[in-house]
Design an enzyme around this catalytic site. Structure first.
Site, PDB file in Angstrom:
ATOM      1  N   ALA A  72      -2.110   8.540  -3.287  1.00  0.00           N
ATOM      2  CA  ALA A  72      -3.111   7.301  -3.576  1.00  0.00           C
ATOM      3  C   ALA A  72      -3.821   7.833  -4.617  1.00  0.00           C
ATOM      4  O   ALA A  72      -4.456   8.961  -4.860  1.00  0.00           O
ATOM      5  CB  ALA A  72      -2.887   6.594  -2.823  1.00  0.00           C
ATOM      6  N   GLU A 103       4.826   4.928   1.477  1.00  0.00           N
ATOM      7  CA  GLU A 103       4.518   3.693   1.955  1.00  0.00           C
ATOM      8  C   GLU A 103       5.515   2.966   1.225  1.00  0.00           C
ATOM      9  O   GLU A 103       6.202   1.715   1.509  1.00  0.00           O
ATOM     10  CB  GLU A 103       3.466   3.243   1.838  1.00  0.00           C
ATOM     11  CG  GLU A 103       3.129   4.045   3.583  1.00  0.00           C
ATOM     12  CD  GLU A 103       1.380   4.036   3.694  1.00  0.00           C
ATOM     13  OE1 GLU A 103       0.117   3.631   2.077  1.00  0.00           O
ATOM     14  OE2 GLU A 103       0.700   2.910   4.530  1.00  0.00           O
ATOM     15  N   GLY A 119       0.835   6.690   0.055  1.00  0.00           N
ATOM     16  CA  GLY A 119       1.212   5.178  -0.723  1.00  0.00           C
ATOM     17  C   GLY A 119       2.570   6.092  -1.439  1.00  0.00           C
ATOM     18  O   GLY A 119       2.766   4.029  -1.472  1.00  0.00           O
TER      19      GLY A 119
END
Lengths: 257, 257
Positions: A65, A111, A108
């Site tokens: 991220a 994810e 991220g």
């Protein structure tokens, strides 16, 4: 909306979304996530699209991220921003989402991979949750999905060490579906998409709905949901066509109705 | 510019010369770093289509520099941080590699030679699994490469007794590709490596990549990898050239991609 950080286009009945911040290995910022989710939502509503394929431009799928963006956040700014609610919307997408992952899928980015349905990884792809090294932890479902997928002991090890794991490791615990040569990553993902496009779209949709419930519900409740979805498909033209074609020993011609 | 080695390239062949002749080219932490860096160069440089590794002076490489060890050496970390990444990178290099073994290859120096795809040895060369002679065990890949090259029983014998293997014996065991008189070593290796550098490099890379997988896969999986690899190879310019040249009854000119 004009996308800044992703490229979105249609290839026949496949909706393509390519993460496109290659200069930072596609590190996800908030706007980029919003753009991804908006594109997913638009494709989900688009009657011409049957399958969505997510991939990354450059050397990595997504290596984490955008840290600069959140370095000075407080609980209050985060609460008011509620950035992760965008991620919740991915769960509402009905169509198959395929991920073509290469290089790195970290934080991220990982994810995002775990939010997809079928995952193809190039040989050599590395996965991991390095958040712990920055004194934090995953916030968009990473701990939850990882634990559901691989069990408590393994998940804790991945999350506590923050180390990277290989595609083989990820495949061994069932996190990803296929490992393919990097040269053929997109081709294989798209070929799989074509396979799905031949299936009855409503059946795919209700299977996804039921499998998602199977992950979260008790066995009994999930089976109740399964039954209703099974019955529901008998209201579709494709069920009639599918069974008729089977009896007539020909290929079915599904219409998504 | 490196301190412990020389790197050059000529006619498509990269050449790494371990250059600490007064120490029989023993490995130091610095040398491991520089070698890893040189390998990265070889990986990236499209003009380099084969690699030769050799030693300057009378030895190929005598392994870890024990004179350089101050106090207690953490062997595990030395291996994990220095040797292991180097060996992985060398084995993973998708270009053919040749060890030009000009003299003694001892301990990790022997491992280095074994990690190459081919070994051309001078008649003065020798190999020794020296580890046991100081109470240690083979490392840097020797436990992996040896049984694969000479079979378990012979590998165990070499590792346990730690006796010197002369060039002719190494040839008989299948440890080396060929043995040549000392004065012919340079010329023979040059011709050998230049021949490799003129071959379809991408195909050689794929052969290496997937033959390595044969040790941990069954036939069904290998057949699948072969299909993938052939698909990739079949689309290279070199394959097009190979087929065209075959049909035109001329010698193909390969460019490596």
């Amino acid at each position: 909306m004009r996308e800044e950080w992703v490229k979105v286009w249609k290839e026949g009945a496949i909706g393509r979304i390519e993460l496109n911040r290659p200069q930072v290995l596609n590190a996800l910022n908030r706007q980029m996530v919003a753009e991804i989710v908006d594109a997913l939502t638009a494709f989900d509503k688009d009657q011409d699209i049957g399958v969505i394929v997510l991939s990354g431009a450059g050397r990595a799928f997504a290596a984490g991220a955008d840290i600069d963006e959140m370095a000075y956040d407080t609980p209050v700014t985060l609460e008011k921003l509620d950035q992760f609610s965008d991620w919740d919307r991915i769960r509402t997408i009905h169509k198959p989402i395929l991920a073509a992952v290469h290089g790195f899928a970290l934080g991220g980015g990982f994810e995002l991979v775990l939010s997809c349905d079928i995952i193809f990884a190039a040989e050599g792809t590395m996965f991991g949750f390095p958040e712990v090294k920055l004194g934090v932890m995953p916030g968009a479902g990473g701990t939850v999905k990882l634990t559901k997928a691989m069990g408590r002991a393994k998940a804790l090890e991945w999350l506590w060490t923050g180390e990277m794991f290989s595609a083989e490791d990820a495949k061994a615990v069932g996190l990803i579906n296929h490992i393919v040569p990097s040269e053929l990553l997109l081709e294989e993902t798209l070929a799989f998409s074509q396979k799905l496009l031949k299936q009855a779209p409503l059946a795919l949709r209700l299977i996804k709905d039921t499998v998602n419930k199977a992950v979260d519900y008790s066995v009994f409740d999930a089976m109740q949901a399964e039954r209703k979805n099974f019955y529901l498909l008998f209201a579709s033209e494709d069920q009639k066509e599918g069974m008729k074609a089977f009896i007539e020993k020909r290929r079915p011609n599904f219409k998504g109705k | 510019m490196y301190e412990t080695l020389l790197y050059s390239k000529e006619n498509g062949v990269g050449r790494i010369v371990l250059n600490r002749p007064d120490k029989l080219n023993a490995f130091t932490a610095g040398m491991l770093k520089e070698m890893t860096d040189a390998l990265k160069q070889v990986e990236r440089d499209k003009e380099v289509r084969a690699l030769v590794i050799t030693g300057s002076g009378r030895a190929f490489c005598s392994g870890q520099d024990l004179g350089n060890v101050q106090g207690e050496l953490n062997l595990k970390e030395t291996l994990r941080e220095g040797y292991n990444p180097l060996i992985q990178r060398l084995v993973g290099l998708e270009k053919p590699t040749v060890a030009m073994v000009n003299g003694a290859a001892a301990g990790a120096g022997m491992s280095l030679a074994l990690a190459c795809d081919f070994r051309i040895a001078s008649e003065n060369a020798s190999f020794i699994q020296a580890f046991i002679n100081i109470g240690l065990v083979p490392d840097s890949g020797s436990l992996y490469f040896l049984p694969r090259l000479v079979g378990y029983a012979k590998a165990l014998e070499l590792a346990v007794f730690g006796e010197k293997i002369k060039a002719e014996e190494a040839l008989r065991l299948g440890l080396v590709t060929k043995v040549v008189p000392a004065r012919a070593l340079e010329e023979t290796t040059k011709a050998f490596a230049e021949r490799l550098a003129a071959m379809p490099t991408k195909a050689i890379g794929l052969i290496k990549r997937y033959m390595q997988k044969s040790f941990e896969n069954d036939l069904a999986q290998m057949l699948e990898w072969e299909a993938f690899a052939q698909h990739v190879a079949g689309r290279t310019e070199d394959a097009k050239e190979g087929i065209t040249a075959f049909l035109e009854k001329r010698k193909p000119i390969y460019r490596g991609f």
